[in-house]
Design an enzyme around this catalytic site. Structure first.
Site, short mmCIF file in Angstrom:
data_model
loop_
_atom_site.label_atom_id
_atom_site.label_comp_id
_atom_site.label_asym_id
_atom_site.label_seq_id
_atom_site.Cartn_x
_atom_site.Cartn_y
_atom_site.Cartn_z
N VAL A 85 0.59 -0.85 -0.15
CA VAL A 85 0.34 0.18 0.01
C VAL A 85 1.23 1.03 0.25
O VAL A 85 2.07 1.40 1.10
CB VAL A 85 -1.18 -0.12 1.45
CG1 VAL A 85 -1.45 0.98 1.40
CG2 VAL A 85 -2.12 -0.98 1.08
N ARG A 92 -6.06 2.92 6.11
CA ARG A 92 -7.28 3.44 5.68
C ARG A 92 -8.01 2.81 5.20
O ARG A 92 -8.70 2.91 4.14
CB ARG A 92 -7.57 4.83 5.02
CG ARG A 92 -6.43 6.14 5.39
CD ARG A 92 -4.87 6.85 4.91
NE ARG A 92 -6.99 7.84 3.50
CZ ARG A 92 -6.79 8.71 3.34
NH1 ARG A 92 -5.32 9.33 2.75
NH2 ARG A 92 -7.36 9.61 2.35
N LEU A 95 -5.68 -2.22 2.75
CA LEU A 95 -4.96 -3.67 2.69
C LEU A 95 -6.36 -5.05 3.21
O LEU A 95 -6.47 -5.81 2.42
CB LEU A 95 -3.90 -3.42 3.73
CG LEU A 95 -3.75 -5.32 3.90
CD1 LEU A 95 -2.63 -5.70 2.66
CD2 LEU A 95 -2.55 -5.02 5.08
N SER A 119 6.11 -10.49 5.19
CA SER A 119 7.32 -9.81 5.36
C SER A 119 7.04 -8.58 6.92
O SER A 119 8.35 -8.46 7.35
CB SER A 119 7.01 -8.14 4.77
OG SER A 119 5.24 -7.57 4.23
N TYR A 124 -0.74 -10.49 8.67
CA TYR A 124 -1.71 -11.81 8.09
C TYR A 124 -3.20 -12.67 8.86
O TYR A 124 -3.52 -13.52 8.19
CB TYR A 124 -0.74 -12.68 7.39
CG TYR A 124 -0.10 -11.70 5.93
CD1 TYR A 124 -1.40 -10.85 4.79
CD2 TYR A 124 1.31 -10.89 6.47
CE1 TYR A 124 -0.72 -10.08 4.37
CE2 TYR A 124 1.84 -10.21 5.08
CZ TYR A 124 0.85 -9.52 3.79
OH TYR A 124 1.23 -8.55 3.06
N PHE A 405 8.36 -16.71 -2.98
CA PHE A 405 7.72 -15.89 -4.14
C PHE A 405 7.03 -14.21 -3.59
O PHE A 405 7.43 -14.07 -2.45
CB PHE A 405 7.04 -16.46 -4.65
CG PHE A 405 5.18 -17.49 -3.66
CD1 PHE A 405 4.68 -16.26 -3.12
CD2 PHE A 405 6.06 -19.06 -3.36
CE1 PHE A 405 4.26 -17.01 -1.84
CE2 PHE A 405 5.09 -19.35 -1.89
CZ PHE A 405 4.31 -18.57 -1.65
#
Length: 405
Positions: A85, A92, A95, A119, A124, A405
């Protein structure tokens, strides 16, 4: 009403969103020459963007592949290969809106699971992703000779860049999707994640291939980093292992022997190895090899819980009824009876309750149920129930992905 829209990107927006992703990760966008080499790997399909007044402010990218599950079957997977983002649009809801749309797009595409490399570890879990594989960082100090009893019938050769680009994709496909957690590498993955590392601007990595009695059966990708200085001109270099894959234990040992025999090297570092990598056992002095860190590797998200549970095999133990909660994909909610014979939905009383991210942590066999219950991730389970869960979900080999990846 939000002042941005979330939708699939178009081909015309591919470069803009790729540049946005690179900048959000604090990198430098590619030159025109570099973009020409990787643009075919960044097609619009599977990529969700957020836009304000037609300008990209967020990107959630993915590609289609397959995941190997316990028992050897593979399931369709959405590999989330980039989420970012723009700095002036964070906090905001951008995401969350992109991840929600992406998950429902995975449902539409028939993906059974989704996965990513995180990251930041705090992000998540709230979208249903759980740590499903772990990786070790190994360091082997030189000299580190192998035991004389190690059987090494093969040989190792170095490949030129063009030969490596032409041959390693098919070699990987032949040797390396046998372990739970491993994924197939589709054609678009290679230009960005493999080929680039072989060129000077990408790190000037070398590729070594092991050949056994039945032909090529393993490869390693590595590069050498100088450590000498004006005050320490004779200090040996560090050999950094970028990838190491083998079809047989003998091929793995042969590649380790090669990597540990390169001249003028002080230390060999290998990040992203399986937690059960046997290199220390191969050495005359096992203390020369140290595990200096264990980190999360693949974060897994079950998109279709019934299909995912049905795809893998289970150990021999009395059945257990799981009550699964999934706030983002409510079709997954419900109770599932898991036994050595398979999985079925049920209305029977649940033996335990867990969220879908915790189920993902159990799914490939990386975690035991007891610590998950202790941390509050599993509720309502007795010690006997937890033992049954472990017996059902345990695998003989630690899961590992080995593909970034």
């Amino acid at each position: 009403m939000s002042d941005y829209v979330v939708r699939q990107i178009t081909d015309a927006e591919s470069r803009e969103t790729f540049d946005l992703l690179v900048r959000s990760l604090h990198g430098n966008p590619p030159s025109d020459e570099r973009w020409a080499k990787v643009s075919d790997s960044w097609a619009a399909d599977g990529r969700t963007g957020a836009f304000h007044d037609g300008e990209a402010i967020g990107i959630a990218s993915s590609f289609a592949t397959t995941l190997t599950v316990p028992g050897g079957a593979t399931v369709p997977m959405g590999a989330v290969d980039g989420v970012g983002v723009r700095a002036d649009w964070t906090r905001r809801g951008v995401l969350t809106a992109m991840m929600d749309r992406q998950l429902h797009d995975f449902v539409r595409r028939g993906h059974v699971v989704a996965a990513l490399h995180a990251s930041e570890a705090l992000i998540y879990g709230r979208f249903g992703y759980g740590v499903a594989t772990r990786m070790a960082t190994l360091q082997v100090k030189q000299p580190a000779p192998l035991r004389e009893s190690v059987d090494l019938p093969g040989r190792v050769r170095l490949l030129a860049t063009d030969e490596a680009i032409a041959t390693i994709p098919s070699l990987y496909q032949r040797i390396d999707t046998h372990r739970p957690g491993m994924i197939a590498r589709p054609e678009p993955w290679w230009p960005i994640a493999f080929n680039w590392h072989l060129h000077p601007d990408g790190g000037n990595h070398r590729v070594a291939v092991h050949t056994g009695p039945n032909g090529d059966d393993g490869f390693a990708v590595f590069h050498v980093v100088p450590q000498n200085s004006y005050l320490d001109p004779e200090r040996g270099a560090a050999l950094e292992v970028h990838e190491l894959h083998a079809a047989t234990p003998e091929a793995l040992a042969g590649l380790w022997r090669f990597l540990l025999s390169v001249d003028l090297i002080e230390v060999v570092n290998a990040r992203g190895r399986p937690v059960d990598d046997p290199v220390g056992l191969l050495l005359v002095d096992p203390r020369r090899a140290q595990t200096i860190g264990v980190d999360d590797e693949l974060w897994l998200r079950l998109i279709d819980v019934p299909a995912a549970l049905a795809a893998r095999t289970y150990g021999s133990r009395e059945p257990v009824v799981l009550e699964v909660n999934d706030r983002m994909l409510p079709d997954n909610r419900g109770r599932y009876r898991v036994s050595s014979n398979g999985v079925e939905r049920t209305e029977d009383e649940a033996d335990l309750q867990l969220d879908v991210d915790t189920l993902a942590m159990l799914y490939l066999g990386a975690w035991e149920a007891g610590p998950l219950a202790l941390s509050g991730r599993i509720a309502g389970a007795s010690a006997e129930t937890l033992a049954r869960v472990d017996a059902l979900f345990r695998t003989g080999t630690q899961p590992w992905t080995g593909t970034h990846f």
